[in-house]
Design a protein around this motif. Structure first.
Motif, mmCIF file in Angstrom:
data_model
loop_
_atom_site.group_PDB
_atom_site.id
_atom_site.type_symbol
_atom_site.label_atom_id
_atom_site.label_comp_id
_atom_site.label_asym_id
_atom_site.label_seq_id
_atom_site.Cartn_x
_atom_site.Cartn_y
_atom_site.Cartn_z
ATOM 1 N N ASP A 175 0.834 -1.208 0.000
ATOM 2 C CA ASP A 175 0.000 0.000 0.000
ATOM 3 C C ASP A 175 0.869 1.259 0.000
ATOM 4 O O ASP A 175 0.610 2.210 0.734
ATOM 5 C CB ASP A 175 -0.977 -0.007 1.187
ATOM 6 C CG ASP A 175 -2.082 1.035 1.027
ATOM 7 O OD1 ASP A 175 -2.324 1.477 -0.108
ATOM 8 O OD2 ASP A 175 -2.690 1.414 2.040
ATOM 9 N N THR A 176 1.880 1.248 -0.817
ATOM 10 C CA THR A 176 2.857 2.319 -1.115
ATOM 11 C C THR A 176 4.112 2.288 -0.249
ATOM 12 O O THR A 176 5.098 2.931 -0.592
ATOM 13 C CB THR A 176 2.308 3.782 -1.056
ATOM 14 O OG1 THR A 176 2.017 4.100 0.273
ATOM 15 C CG2 THR A 176 1.117 3.991 -1.934
ATOM 16 N N CYS A 186 -10.922 13.101 1.994
ATOM 17 C CA CYS A 186 -9.462 13.043 2.165
ATOM 18 C C CYS A 186 -9.054 11.925 3.121
ATOM 19 O O CYS A 186 -9.858 11.427 3.905
ATOM 20 C CB CYS A 186 -8.948 14.361 2.730
ATOM 21 S SG CYS A 186 -9.369 14.592 4.477
ATOM 22 N N TYR A 187 -7.788 11.545 3.053
ATOM 23 C CA TYR A 187 -7.181 10.710 4.089
ATOM 24 C C TYR A 187 -5.737 11.154 4.272
ATOM 25 O O TYR A 187 -4.988 11.269 3.296
ATOM 26 C CB TYR A 187 -7.223 9.220 3.725
ATOM 27 C CG TYR A 187 -6.687 8.348 4.850
ATOM 28 C CD1 TYR A 187 -7.397 8.201 6.032
ATOM 29 C CD2 TYR A 187 -5.462 7.705 4.736
ATOM 30 C CE1 TYR A 187 -6.904 7.429 7.088
ATOM 31 C CE2 TYR A 187 -4.962 6.934 5.777
ATOM 32 C CZ TYR A 187 -5.693 6.802 6.943
ATOM 33 O OH TYR A 187 -5.206 6.040 7.982
ATOM 34 N N HIS A 188 -5.386 11.445 5.501
ATOM 35 C CA HIS A 188 -4.015 11.872 5.804
ATOM 36 C C HIS A 188 -3.451 11.068 6.961
ATOM 37 O O HIS A 188 -2.651 11.566 7.752
ATOM 38 C CB HIS A 188 -3.993 13.373 6.121
ATOM 39 C CG HIS A 188 -4.458 14.229 4.977
ATOM 40 N ND1 HIS A 188 -3.681 14.456 3.860
ATOM 41 C CD2 HIS A 188 -5.634 14.857 4.744
ATOM 42 C CE1 HIS A 188 -4.346 15.212 3.001
ATOM 43 N NE2 HIS A 188 -5.542 15.466 3.502
ATOM 44 N N GLU A 234 -3.965 16.338 -0.356
ATOM 45 C CA GLU A 234 -3.151 15.700 -1.379
ATOM 46 C C GLU A 234 -3.347 16.505 -2.668
ATOM 47 O O GLU A 234 -4.423 17.069 -2.885
ATOM 48 C CB GLU A 234 -3.624 14.280 -1.635
ATOM 49 C CG GLU A 234 -3.459 13.309 -0.499
ATOM 50 C CD GLU A 234 -3.890 11.915 -0.938
ATOM 51 O OE1 GLU A 234 -3.028 11.151 -1.391
ATOM 52 O OE2 GLU A 234 -5.091 11.604 -0.836
ATOM 53 N N THR A 269 -6.333 10.640 -3.474
ATOM 54 C CA THR A 269 -6.031 9.257 -3.865
ATOM 55 C C THR A 269 -6.714 8.233 -2.979
ATOM 56 O O THR A 269 -6.649 7.045 -3.266
ATOM 57 C CB THR A 269 -4.515 8.965 -3.785
ATOM 58 O OG1 THR A 269 -4.101 8.993 -2.414
ATOM 59 C CG2 THR A 269 -3.705 9.940 -4.606
ATOM 60 N N ASN A 270 -7.312 8.671 -1.921
ATOM 61 C CA ASN A 270 -7.800 7.692 -0.950
ATOM 62 C C ASN A 270 -9.302 7.437 -1.023
ATOM 63 O O ASN A 270 -9.858 6.776 -0.161
ATOM 64 C CB ASN A 270 -7.409 8.141 0.461
ATOM 65 C CG ASN A 270 -5.966 7.776 0.776
ATOM 66 O OD1 ASN A 270 -5.657 6.645 1.103
ATOM 67 N ND2 ASN A 270 -5.058 8.729 0.646
ATOM 68 N N CYS A 271 -9.959 7.961 -2.061
ATOM 69 C CA CYS A 271 -11.410 7.764 -2.162
ATOM 70 C C CYS A 271 -11.744 7.552 -3.634
ATOM 71 O O CYS A 271 -12.588 8.235 -4.177
ATOM 72 C CB CYS A 271 -12.145 8.981 -1.623
ATOM 73 S SG CYS A 271 -11.728 10.522 -2.432
ATOM 74 N N HIS A 274 1.136 9.555 -1.282
ATOM 75 C CA HIS A 274 0.827 8.684 -2.425
ATOM 76 C C HIS A 274 1.313 9.277 -3.741
ATOM 77 O O HIS A 274 1.785 8.560 -4.622
ATOM 78 C CB HIS A 274 -0.686 8.446 -2.528
ATOM 79 C CG HIS A 274 -1.168 7.296 -1.696
ATOM 80 N ND1 HIS A 274 -1.762 6.184 -2.223
ATOM 81 C CD2 HIS A 274 -1.123 7.088 -0.358
ATOM 82 C CE1 HIS A 274 -2.079 5.335 -1.248
ATOM 83 N NE2 HIS A 274 -1.704 5.866 -0.120
ATOM 84 N N GLU A 288 -5.300 3.401 -11.177
ATOM 85 C CA GLU A 288 -6.478 2.911 -10.462
ATOM 86 C C GLU A 288 -7.614 2.707 -11.462
ATOM 87 O O GLU A 288 -7.838 3.561 -12.320
ATOM 88 C CB GLU A 288 -6.880 3.936 -9.402
ATOM 89 C CG GLU A 288 -7.830 3.386 -8.365
ATOM 90 C CD GLU A 288 -7.798 4.203 -7.063
ATOM 91 O OE1 GLU A 288 -6.688 4.509 -6.574
ATOM 92 O OE2 GLU A 288 -8.869 4.539 -6.568
ATOM 93 N N HIS A 310 -8.821 0.244 -2.001
ATOM 94 C CA HIS A 310 -9.140 0.904 -3.258
ATOM 95 C C HIS A 310 -8.597 0.026 -4.374
ATOM 96 O O HIS A 310 -8.064 -1.046 -4.108
ATOM 97 C CB HIS A 310 -8.587 2.328 -3.334
ATOM 98 C CG HIS A 310 -7.291 2.539 -2.594
ATOM 99 N ND1 HIS A 310 -6.890 3.748 -2.084
ATOM 100 C CD2 HIS A 310 -6.298 1.682 -2.258
ATOM 101 C CE1 HIS A 310 -5.729 3.622 -1.479
ATOM 102 N NE2 HIS A 310 -5.339 2.391 -1.575
#
Ligand SMILES: Cc1ncc(COP(=O)(O)O)c(C=O)c1O
Length: 458
Positions: free
Chosen positions: A85-86, A166-168, A226, A230-232, A262, A383, A424
């Motif tokens: 996952d990166t 978002c996701y941080h 970001e 990238t997280n949704c 990411h 993706e 994802h």
């Protein structure tokens, strides 16, 4: 038509999932015997609960990984496009990192004092990312948390602003969502009794008028985002979005934090370098030390000077920032190896070329089968999204998620020798990824999508 189902009948998705579960169980007798009932001693049978979020009936046991290949205890050798996952975005155990690890192993791992590697890394970060001041933390979550703390300190403002979806990392104050247009605590949070919406503004990505109206109140310390959500599912910025974001933040005295954890997939300087963004603060975690826990956060001279001024008037005591293992000698040794010898222009050229081939191949399959899906790419990060595109914001991205369908596809790909990220539909191409692996993924995707499109769940 898509809106959560990807345009595929639920019965077909269920049938595919059922067939793939049977196939997985039959082909993983060792994992079934040893961890089918969970790993002993761990709550819910795994050392970290995210490991339960994969689509397989039980986890496989990894015996090793090298480059873009991962092996399990049942003898499977998978083309790995998840890459932790990166965390292993530049491949598993790159040789320079392996050497750095070996060299550091006998010299002590953490001293809370700098090393020769630290002497080199500060300059490497400054030169690569164009910001003069850096700090090292242990996770991207920590780096974001500390950077937000500094943003509050230097602006004297309590609030932050995030974009919906978002996701941080597990930074509490970023867990705010828009639901039916209203800000709420993100659903699912455990043990969170604070109303996070009191301190966090949330607006949709790509919505500059609302952003401008919100920041006009001048009570927000920092926008954290970001460059591409990238997280949704992946949401790309509209043309002019970043220019507008930068203009509005500057006009309202709001700092801008760009989280490249990411999007470092874009190029050697991240999306920021490739697109000339001018953040006040910059965060990069996960792959920066090749999978050894480390993250970095950087900031401008202006932020540094304002921080100096605040510190000069702050009474002595704990800053509330930092963790004991941050910037340890091992992390710095690995980071140096990554920055000097792994995250090179040549590596990015390879990643870019193969990721382009992958994106084209998947798009071709989708077009040929006339599925209402699309593919998005940011450099080495590709993706597929089981809904029409492009998506413009977090609300659209949320609606585009097709959970059961995506899980069935993931498991079907795994059974065909390809690992992609859970959560994802992310596929990462690393410097060690081969054209053959990319073509295997495209062929596996074509087979699975073909089953779904024709209604012949195998
Ligand atoms: C953009 C972004 N920032 C920060 C993080 C947090 O990283 P970590 O879980 O290593 O703290 C993530 C994790 O997925 C992320 O995607």
């Amino acid at each position: 038509m898509a809106g959560g189902s990807g345009g595929i009948a639920a019965a077909l998705i269920d049938a595919l999932m059922a067939a793939e579960r049977v196939r997985f169980i039959a082909s993983h007798p060792d994992a079934a015997a040893r961890v089918g009932g969970g790993l002993p001693g761990f709550y819910q049978g795994v050392p970290m609960h995210w490991m339960r979020d994969w689509p397989m009936p039980f986890p496989m046991l990894v015996t090793g990984a090298q480059g873009a290949t991962l092996a399990d205890s049942d003898g499977h050798v998978l083309a790995d496009f998840c890459l932790g996952d990166t965390g292993a975005m530049f491949g598993h155990s790159p040789e320079p990192v392996r050497q750095a690890l070996m060299a550091q192993a006998g010299r002590g791992l953490t001293y809370m004092l700098p090393t020769d590697d630290a002497l080199a890394v500060g300059a490497l970060l400054r030169d690569r990312f164009g910001l003069p001041h850096w700090q090292v933390a242990t996770t991207a979550t920590d780096a974001n948390r500390f950077a937000l703390r500094v943003a509050r300190a230097v602006t004297g403002r309590a609030k932050i602003l995030v974009f919906n979806g978002c996701y941080h990392g597990t930074v509490d104050e970023t867990f705010v969502r828009l639901i039916d247009g209203a800000p709420v605590n993100r659903p699912g949070l455990l043990g969170q009794f604070t109303d996070l919406t009191a301190g966090t503004r949330v607006v949709e990505f790509n919505d500059l008028p609302t952003l401008e109206a919100t920041l006009a109140e001048r009570d927000v310390a920092c926008v954290i985002t970001e460059p591409v959500l990238t997280n949704c599912c992946m949401v790309l910025p509209d043309p002019g979005f970043h220019e507008g974001l930068r203009r509005i933040t500057r006009e309202t005295g709001t700092l801008l934090l760009i989280d490249e954890t990411h999007t470092i997939s874009t190029g050697p300087g991240g999306y920021t370098g490739a697109h000339g963004l001018q953040p006040d603060m910059f965060v990069l975690g996960k792959p920066v030390a090749g999978g050894v826990a480390a993250s970095v956060w950087g900031f401008t001279d202006d932020v540094a000077q304002r921080l100096d001024a605040v510190r000069a008037t702050t009474p002595p005591g704990h800053s509330g920032m930092g963790t004991t293992l941050s910037a340890n000698a091992l992390a710095l040794a690995c980071m140096r190896a990554m920055l000097e010898r792994v995250m090179t222009d040549a590596a990015y050229a390879h990643m870019e070329a193969l990721a382009g081939r992958l994106a084209d191949g998947l798009s071709g399959v989708i077009a040929a089968l006339d599925l209402p899906w699309h593919v998005v790419r940011v450099g080495a990060r590709v993706e597929f999204i089981c809904a029409p595109g492009p998506l413009r914001n977090g609300t659209e991205a949320e609606a585009a998620h097709a959970g059961p369908l995506e899980q069935a596809i993931h498991l079907a790909l795994l059974n065909r020798g390809v690992l992609i990220a859970p959560f994802h539909n992310m596929m990462l191409v690393c410097p060690a990824t081969t054209m053959a692996q990319v073509d295997t993924l495209i062929a596996a995707f074509a087979e699975v999508a073909g089953i779904l499109a024709q209604g012949k769940a195998a």
